[in-house]
Design an enzyme around this catalytic site. Structure first.
Site, PDB file in Angstrom:
ATOM      1  N   CYS A 131       0.829  -1.193   0.000  1.00 12.28           N
ATOM      2  CA  CYS A 131       0.000   0.000   0.000  1.00 12.28           C
ATOM      3  C   CYS A 131       0.872   1.255   0.000  1.00 12.28           C
ATOM      4  O   CYS A 131       1.910   1.303   0.651  1.00 12.28           O
ATOM      5  CB  CYS A 131      -0.896   0.040   1.241  1.00 12.28           C
ATOM      6  N   ILE A 132       0.408   2.264  -0.721  1.00 10.89           N
ATOM      7  CA  ILE A 132       1.126   3.542  -0.724  1.00 10.89           C
ATOM      8  C   ILE A 132       0.542   4.490   0.286  1.00 10.89           C
ATOM      9  O   ILE A 132      -0.508   4.309   0.800  1.00 10.89           O
ATOM     10  CB  ILE A 132       1.120   4.198  -2.122  1.00 10.89           C
TER      11      ILE A 132
END
Length: 110
Positions: free
Chosen positions: A109-110
């Site tokens: 995930c960013i």
């Protein structure tokens, strides 16, 4: 970083993920959700508990595609789509569910 709840201080990383997963409780989850502007339904809780179960088995939190696959395998086909999960968790399903589950941020995930 940290936040206070029920007379205790909980340490978090810079994005609000608990540093000690063992401090998690359902009441804490509800408090954290409220602070994110979410009112949790049974659908939310199913996703969050599946994320916790996945973590218990694999020692990591699932990214979005893995979360969808996991939900399908566990019979939650009504929840196993990116559109449905986006409606439940507008800020990102894998990330928000992991946060509310008291677990680390998913690796991809960013």
């Amino acid at each position: 970083m940290s936040f206070s709840y029920n007379g205790r201080v909980f340490l978090t990383d810079s994005e609000g993920f608990l540093l000690n997963k063992d401090e998690w409780s359902e009441n804490l989850m509800l408090f954290m959700a409220q602070n994110l502007g979410l009112t949790l339904t049974e659908q939310h809780k199913i996703v969050i508990y599946e994320v916790r179960a996945y973590y218990k088995e694999y020692a990591t939190t699932p990214a979005m595609r893995v979360l969808i696959t996991t939900l399908k395998k566990k019979g939650h086909t009504d929840l196993a789509s990116s559109v449905t999960l986006a409606r439940l968790f507008p800020d990102g399903a894998a990330k928000t569910a992991a946060k509310l589950a008291g677990l680390p941020k998913p690796v991809k995930c960013i």
